[in-house]
Design an enzyme around this catalytic site. Structure first.
Site, PDB file in Angstrom:
ATOM      1  N   TYR A 197      36.178  40.965  41.513  1.00  0.00           N
ATOM      2  CA  TYR A 197      35.148  41.996  41.648  1.00  0.00           C
ATOM      3  C   TYR A 197      34.336  41.836  42.934  1.00  0.00           C
ATOM      4  O   TYR A 197      33.120  41.679  42.899  1.00  0.00           O
ATOM      5  CB  TYR A 197      34.209  41.990  40.435  1.00  0.00           C
ATOM      6  CG  TYR A 197      34.952  41.932  39.123  1.00  0.00           C
ATOM      7  CD1 TYR A 197      35.604  43.055  38.627  1.00  0.00           C
ATOM      8  CD2 TYR A 197      35.034  40.749  38.406  1.00  0.00           C
ATOM      9  CE1 TYR A 197      36.315  42.992  37.447  1.00  0.00           C
ATOM     10  CE2 TYR A 197      35.750  40.676  37.218  1.00  0.00           C
ATOM     11  CZ  TYR A 197      36.380  41.813  36.753  1.00  0.00           C
ATOM     12  OH  TYR A 197      37.087  41.738  35.583  1.00  0.00           O
ATOM     13  N   TYR A 235      34.442  44.378  26.293  1.00  0.00           N
ATOM     14  CA  TYR A 235      35.295  44.024  27.431  1.00  0.00           C
ATOM     15  C   TYR A 235      36.608  43.479  26.898  1.00  0.00           C
ATOM     16  O   TYR A 235      36.607  42.555  26.075  1.00  0.00           O
ATOM     17  CB  TYR A 235      34.629  42.983  28.349  1.00  0.00           C
ATOM     18  CG  TYR A 235      35.555  42.589  29.472  1.00  0.00           C
ATOM     19  CD1 TYR A 235      35.705  43.417  30.589  1.00  0.00           C
ATOM     20  CD2 TYR A 235      36.336  41.443  29.391  1.00  0.00           C
ATOM     21  CE1 TYR A 235      36.596  43.099  31.597  1.00  0.00           C
ATOM     22  CE2 TYR A 235      37.229  41.116  30.397  1.00  0.00           C
ATOM     23  CZ  TYR A 235      37.360  41.946  31.500  1.00  0.00           C
ATOM     24  OH  TYR A 235      38.250  41.627  32.488  1.00  0.00           O
ATOM     25  N   ASP A 280      39.752  40.802  19.302  1.00  0.00           N
ATOM     26  CA  ASP A 280      39.951  40.154  20.591  1.00  0.00           C
ATOM     27  C   ASP A 280      39.077  38.900  20.613  1.00  0.00           C
ATOM     28  O   ASP A 280      37.873  38.980  20.838  1.00  0.00           O
ATOM     29  CB  ASP A 280      39.567  41.143  21.703  1.00  0.00           C
ATOM     30  CG  ASP A 280      39.669  40.530  23.091  1.00  0.00           C
ATOM     31  OD1 ASP A 280      39.834  39.301  23.199  1.00  0.00           O
ATOM     32  OD2 ASP A 280      39.563  41.296  24.071  1.00  0.00           O
ATOM     33  N   LYS A 310      42.084  32.494  27.233  1.00  0.00           N
ATOM     34  CA  LYS A 310      41.064  31.651  27.855  1.00  0.00           C
ATOM     35  C   LYS A 310      41.153  30.158  27.497  1.00  0.00           C
ATOM     36  O   LYS A 310      41.874  29.433  28.155  1.00  0.00           O
ATOM     37  CB  LYS A 310      39.685  32.235  27.576  1.00  0.00           C
ATOM     38  CG  LYS A 310      39.447  33.506  28.401  1.00  0.00           C
ATOM     39  CD  LYS A 310      37.976  33.878  28.522  1.00  0.00           C
ATOM     40  CE  LYS A 310      37.736  34.842  29.654  1.00  0.00           C
ATOM     41  NZ  LYS A 310      37.709  36.249  29.279  1.00  0.00           N
TER      42      LYS A 310
END
Ligand SMILES: *Cc1c(COP(=O)(O)O)cnc(C)c1O
Length: 430
Positions: free
Chosen positions: A20, A148, A249, A278
């Site tokens: 980003y 997200y 998620d 992760k």
């Protein structure tokens, strides 16, 4: 190629995208030479105490002897083979562990190479499940705002429609349904209004909805928002009542971060499809998994379209699976729950004084996550170097200065991180 770090840093600035960022307006980046335990060692010799676990992943800290050994051992037999038509012990062992530590009915595992891809696979599973029953019109997802789920197109389409990237890619994103997000922060109570809104959307669009997807209890990159177990429980009830699948998620929350091994355990519910990533490899390599229930797997396998249409090149990479096996074994044989409880208590205590600072809107702690929400977005050009000056690695985004340290962090090190957070936030003017 370069004889000094200035030249390298300059090259980086001109040629390499960071997450980003703009190449024309680069934000500062700091060269890391090595990392060990909870410390990152910069190229100039400075040491930073890590408050980020490299985006929730490095839960055991860096350069861990057990994880290093697992990779070295695996390297001696094979680093990779294709998963099409072949299989191997690291993948089988890992699937077995994942099935053992998740809800009983989650019996089938798809290995992918990043969190975003595991979300893509989850979405495909849900849509194929209905297509296999002849219900081709069920292709939409219902989610909640402020979520997200990753940066690929399928995942992006269920990220928050306002603070996500929808405006930019609007015409190429699938159109899904977004319910009001549940109350966050101090008002953790059951949010009847948000549930009403959710149920109305579900009921009104039932013909087109394949699944509900959300992050259980903690909305991470969408704003570090925490919501109640009562809301999550109700979502599960409604999914059952209206017969849609529930995708959870847990890429950010999985493997202990919120105080239970998986966040859904706290609500006493289970998903039909579960995404993990992760922390799966202890932050060593990119690997994710999508698990599903017998019902979903049988539904796909026995229907008109029995082949699950996904298969990444590096699927179930043996090095990644081997280090994931070592990481899970380290975790499960450690007092992780005690550690998370201790981190939670210490974060609560040490971040509480931030409430008094004028820049602060809210302070929230859940498990191994501590977040300070500010009234205004941070100036990263000023704040990031300031944290580095204070000897800690904290990476703020938007209005959030937050940490989720490695589980092994010592209280004295965590205190340095929290006092730097207080210090930096107190220096914000206006
Ligand atoms: C990080 C994250 C993802 C995306 O994972 P990547 O490995 O970055 O693709 C998806 N969902 C949640 C909840 C995440 O925190």
């Amino acid at each position: 190629m370069f004889d000094d770090w200035n030249a390298r840093a300059n090259f980086d600035k001109q040629h390499i995208w960071h997450p980003y960022t703009s190449l024309n307006h680069p934000t500062p980046v700091f060269p890391v030479a090595s990392a060990s335990g909870v410390r990152l060692r910069l190229a100039d010799g400075r040491e930073l105490i890590d408050g980020m676990s490299s985006w929730w992943a490095a839960i055991h800290g860096y350069n861990h002897p057990v994880l290093n050994a697992a990779i070295e051992e695996q390297l001696k037999s094979m680093s990779h083979v294709m998963f099409g038509g072949l299989t191997h012990q690291p993948a089988i062992d890992l699937a077995q562990t994942l099935i053992n530590i998740t809800y009983d009915d989650l019996q089938h595992v798809f290995f992918a190479d990043s969190g975003s891809v595991s979300v893509e696979v989850a979405i495909k599973m849900a849509i194929q499940y209905w297509a296999s029953q002849g219900q081709h019109q069920k292709q939409r997802l219902l989610t909640i705002k402020n979520g997200y789920h990753g940066d690929t197109f399928g995942a992006m389409a269920v990220c928050d429609p306002d603070n996500g990237m929808h405006h930019l890619f609007n015409d190429v994103l699938a159109k899904h349904l977004f319910a009001k997000s549940p109350n966050c922060g101090k008002q953790q109570a059951y949010d009847a209004d948000a549930i009403d809104n959710f149920e109305r959307l579900l009921k009104g669009n039932l013909n087109s909805i394949a699944a509900v997807i959300l992050e259980p209890l903690v909305q991470g990159a969408g704003g570090m928002r925490f919501y109640s177990t009562a809301y999550l429980k109700k979502v599960r009830e409604l999914c059952d009542e209206y017969n849609v699948l529930l995708i959870l998620d847990e890429i950010a929350t999985g493997f202990g971060r919120t105080g239970s091994l998986f966040a859904y355990e706290q609500a006493n519910i289970a998903p039909d499809i579960l995404c993990v990533g992760k922390a799966l490899t202890g932050g060593y390599l990119s690997l994710s998994a999508t698990l599903c229930s017998r019902k979903v797997a049988n539904g796909i396998g026995s229907g008109q379209h029995p082949t699950l249409m996904h298969g990444p090149t590096f699927m179930a990479n043996p090095l990644a699976c081997a280090v994931a096996n070592a990481s899970l074994s380290l975790l499960l044989n450690s007092p992780w729950q005690q550690r998370i409880n201790n981190i939670e208590k210490q974060l609560q205590q040490e971040l509480a004084p931030c409430h008094t600072l004028s820049a602060v809107k809210d302070v929230r702690v859940k498990g191994g996550i501590g977040a300070i929400e500010l009234h205004k977005p941070v100036d990263i050009h000023w704040m990031q170097p300031r944290f580095v000056e204070l000897g800690v690695w904290v990476r703020p985004f938007s209005t959030l200065v937050y940490v989720m340290p490695p589980y092994i962090i010592e209280p004295a090190d965590l205190s340095k991180v929290t006092s730097a957070m207080f210090q930096v936030v107190s220096e914000i003017n206006g």
